[in-house]
Design a protein around this motif. Sequence first.
Motif, PDB file in Angstrom:
ATOM      1  N   ASN A  72      -5.315 -44.799   8.926  1.00 21.82           N
ATOM      2  CA  ASN A  72      -3.905 -45.210   8.848  1.00 21.82           C
ATOM      3  C   ASN A  72      -3.185 -44.958  10.181  1.00 21.82           C
ATOM      4  O   ASN A  72      -3.359 -43.898  10.797  1.00 21.82           O
ATOM      5  CB  ASN A  72      -3.207 -44.435   7.722  1.00 21.82           C
ATOM      6  N   THR A  73      -2.377 -45.938  10.598  1.00 21.25           N
ATOM      7  CA  THR A  73      -1.722 -45.831  11.918  1.00 21.25           C
ATOM      8  C   THR A  73      -0.336 -45.185  11.850  1.00 21.25           C
ATOM      9  O   THR A  73       0.359 -45.142  12.866  1.00 21.25           O
ATOM     10  CB  THR A  73      -1.585 -47.230  12.565  1.00 21.25           C
ATOM     11  N   MET A  74       0.073 -44.697  10.704  1.00 19.43           N
ATOM     12  CA  MET A  74       1.361 -43.973  10.558  1.00 19.43           C
ATOM     13  C   MET A  74       2.529 -44.820  11.074  1.00 19.43           C
ATOM     14  O   MET A  74       3.318 -44.371  11.903  1.00 19.43           O
ATOM     15  CB  MET A  74       1.313 -42.623  11.297  1.00 19.43           C
ATOM     16  N   TYR A  75       2.618 -46.047  10.591  1.00 19.53           N
ATOM     17  CA  TYR A  75       3.558 -47.037  11.133  1.00 19.53           C
ATOM     18  C   TYR A  75       4.960 -46.965  10.510  1.00 19.53           C
ATOM     19  O   TYR A  75       5.846 -47.704  10.941  1.00 19.53           O
ATOM     20  CB  TYR A  75       2.979 -48.459  10.911  1.00 19.53           C
ATOM     21  N   ALA A  76       5.167 -46.091   9.522  1.00 17.51           N
ATOM     22  CA  ALA A  76       6.458 -46.102   8.807  1.00 17.51           C
ATOM     23  C   ALA A  76       7.342 -44.928   9.229  1.00 17.51           C
ATOM     24  O   ALA A  76       6.923 -44.033   9.971  1.00 17.51           O
ATOM     25  CB  ALA A  76       6.208 -46.064   7.303  1.00 17.51           C
ATOM     26  N   ASP A  77       8.581 -44.934   8.723  1.00 24.33           N
ATOM     27  CA  ASP A  77       9.467 -43.780   8.970  1.00 24.33           C
ATOM     28  C   ASP A  77       8.928 -42.559   8.231  1.00 24.33           C
ATOM     29  O   ASP A  77       8.952 -41.437   8.744  1.00 24.33           O
ATOM     30  CB  ASP A  77      10.884 -44.088   8.461  1.00 24.33           C
ATOM     31  N   ILE A  78       8.483 -42.779   6.994  1.00 25.69           N
ATOM     32  CA  ILE A  78       7.914 -41.685   6.195  1.00 25.69           C
ATOM     33  C   ILE A  78       6.472 -42.062   5.881  1.00 25.69           C
ATOM     34  O   ILE A  78       6.215 -43.120   5.294  1.00 25.69           O
ATOM     35  CB  ILE A  78       8.694 -41.497   4.876  1.00 25.69           C
ATOM     36  N   ASN A  79       5.528 -41.207   6.304  1.00 29.71           N
ATOM     37  CA  ASN A  79       4.110 -41.499   6.087  1.00 29.71           C
ATOM     38  C   ASN A  79       3.521 -40.426   5.175  1.00 29.71           C
ATOM     39  O   ASN A  79       3.478 -39.256   5.556  1.00 29.71           O
ATOM     40  CB  ASN A  79       3.371 -41.499   7.421  1.00 29.71           C
ATOM     41  N   PHE A  80       3.096 -40.825   3.981  1.00 26.85           N
ATOM     42  CA  PHE A  80       2.399 -39.900   3.081  1.00 26.85           C
ATOM     43  C   PHE A  80       0.955 -40.394   2.997  1.00 26.85           C
ATOM     44  O   PHE A  80       0.638 -41.308   2.239  1.00 26.85           O
ATOM     45  CB  PHE A  80       3.089 -39.875   1.710  1.00 26.85           C
TER      46      PHE A  80
END
Length: 329
Positions: free
Chosen positions: A122-130
């Motif tokens: 996962n590239t952690m592309y969001a504001d909140i990454n779970f």
Amino acid sequence: MKAVKLFPVVEALKLGKRFAVIAHISPDGDTIGSCLALANFLMDHGKAVELYCHDAPPENLAFLQGIKNFIRPSGNDGSQAHSACYDAVVCLDCSDQDRLGDAAYLLKQTSCTINIDHHASNTMYADINFVEPKASSTAELVFDLIREMDGDYYSLPVYEAIYTGIATDTGGFGFSNTTPAAHRIAAQAIEYGLDVDRLTRALFRNTTLARVRLLAKALSSLEMHCDGKVAFLTVSKNMLEEVGLDENNADGIVNYGIDIVGVECAALFKEVEKDRIKVSLRTKAAVDASALAAKFGGGGHARAAGCSISASIEKAKEHILAELKCMLE
Ligand code: 5GP
Ligand code: MN
């Protein structure tokens, strides 16, 4: 620990009223089950939810509550009516933004993007990454989220959606990603009244004559390489046309390759368009499928991954085989 990581997601979902929930392209049971579990839960708590998926959900999931509500972002079926903005946009089981397909524009229609996933890539592309790579499935994480938000909440449609995600991603509780939590959640769902026989039939024992004919063609394409360590299978456009199916009907075929004794890596080469090949990879311990897929811009898990290659079927095979020869040395 999970509760701490979940906290920002819980806060955003408690505060917001309108949400977009997005499944990945070529959707599978985990992404669709996760979306429907979360959507049904949020709607049962008075929230408005719009569901999006670039492609139509698989037909064998038709029994899931709310599955008809998926909007195809570039669909021409009149279903693209949607809100201009959302309090949060939640992506489920999508390891990077490309996995959103034409739904990616929705990330701009909110000030809060949320990424819930179990892919190590996962590239952690969001504001909140779970993101929890140890989880069996994204559905397992959605279950944790629901428990955290409302521990007294029980609903059969939500259990069915969660069970669908876990059961499909673990290959019926058999793959190496099967966790104790996966079994515990399944046990709770069965205690609550989930009909295992009905779901197993719908999810795994529910083929059509055309699919069996496609399987026969794909199996007769089997090629072995690297002293029997590599198995290649092909689903060409021609084969699909001959049996009257589209490319969304090839799930599971790659497993026939990896189940062969001695095979360390199986690849299914599916011709999506001329010179665009979708590659599904399955491996045993000698090959990291995710690392192999990453060499071609794809991703996934250690034992199951995928990528797209812009080339002919033959060239795509050459590229994958060249990498595999190095990896198996
Ligand atoms: P499948 O072979 O069943 O399509 O996919 C196996 C796994 O690899 C799934 O976890 C899926 O999400 C991931 N995967 C498949 N294709 C791609 C791709 O093109 N890019 C990425 N990032 N992941 C993929
Ligand atoms: Mn998944």
